[in-house]
Scaffold this active site. Structure first.
Site, PDB file in Angstrom:
ATOM      1  N   GLU A 198      26.333  54.763  19.168  1.00  0.00           N
ATOM      2  CA  GLU A 198      25.427  55.686  19.863  1.00  0.00           C
ATOM      3  C   GLU A 198      26.225  56.689  20.688  1.00  0.00           C
ATOM      4  OE1 GLU A 198      22.709  53.380  22.236  1.00  0.00           O
ATOM      5  OE2 GLU A 198      21.815  52.433  20.489  1.00  0.00           O
ATOM      6  N   LEU A 199      27.272  56.218  21.353  1.00  0.00           N
ATOM      7  CA  LEU A 199      28.111  57.109  22.161  1.00  0.00           C
ATOM      8  C   LEU A 199      28.754  58.190  21.287  1.00  0.00           C
ATOM      9  CD1 LEU A 199      29.257  57.725  24.986  1.00  0.00           C
ATOM     10  CD2 LEU A 199      31.199  56.238  24.392  1.00  0.00           C
TER      11      LEU A 199
END
Length: 183
Positions: free
Chosen positions: A83-84
């Site tokens: 996600e990052l």
């Protein structure tokens, strides 16, 4: 009091965090406060169980702001790191999405130097996650992307929360309200 019709459609704020560590504490308070005040904040438990990671990526793409809440156990999670990476791709410095996502790192009971040096449990967990078998040739590419995303986080203005408290949640909420007015 905000009514259901006051809450914005589509995610305004995507909150990325290590669930096992923060879901029932800091994140619960922050998510509830944002929603109560009419900010459509999204966390993974808002998604139907069993959905694929690409569904969370879509939520990131549709958001205006993403909070990356880094904690000591953050690097235990492949999903957090993926996600990052997506958040950084969607930010103005990135090469994907709409390039308009404002990413705000929050160092939750974690020193910035711990992330910079991949020190302690934070660094050890990252390397342990990378060493897990599987994923074929993508394994080396994965660690490069994770490291680039973490380095990108370090280059941004961040909030550092050495301790918790309801006042901090209110402060973050006020900060986001101001930012959303300009986005």
């Amino acid at each position: 009091m905000v009514t259901a019709s006051d809450v914005k459609v589509g995610p305004e704020v995507f909150i990325n965090f290590r669930g096992v560590e923060l879901r029932k504490t800091f994140i619960s308070h922050l998510h509830t406060r944002l929603r109560r005040d009419g900010i459509n904040a999204f966390i993974d438990s808002d998604e139907a169980p069993g959905r694929e990671l690409k569904n969370l990526f879509k939520r990131i793409e549709d958001s205006k702001i993403a909070l990356a809440v880094l904690s000591s156990r953050y690097t235990e999670s492949h999903w957090c790191l993926q996600e990052l990476v997506k958040m950084m791709e969607c930010s103005p410095k990135g090469e994907g999405c709409n390039n308009k996502l404002l990413v705000i790192p929050i160092f939750y009971k974690l020193k910035i130097s711990t992330v910079a040096e991949l020190d302690g449990d934070f660094g050890r967990n990252l390397w342990d996650l990378w060493r897990l078998p599987g994923r074929g040739r993508d394994r080396d590419n994965r660690i490069v992307k994770w490291n680039e995303a973490l380095q990108d986080v370090l280059s941004r203005n961040a909030l550092v929360l050495p301790e918790t408290g309801y006042g901090l949640v209110l402060g973050i909420k006020q900060y986001l309200v101001l930012l959303l007015k300009f986005l």
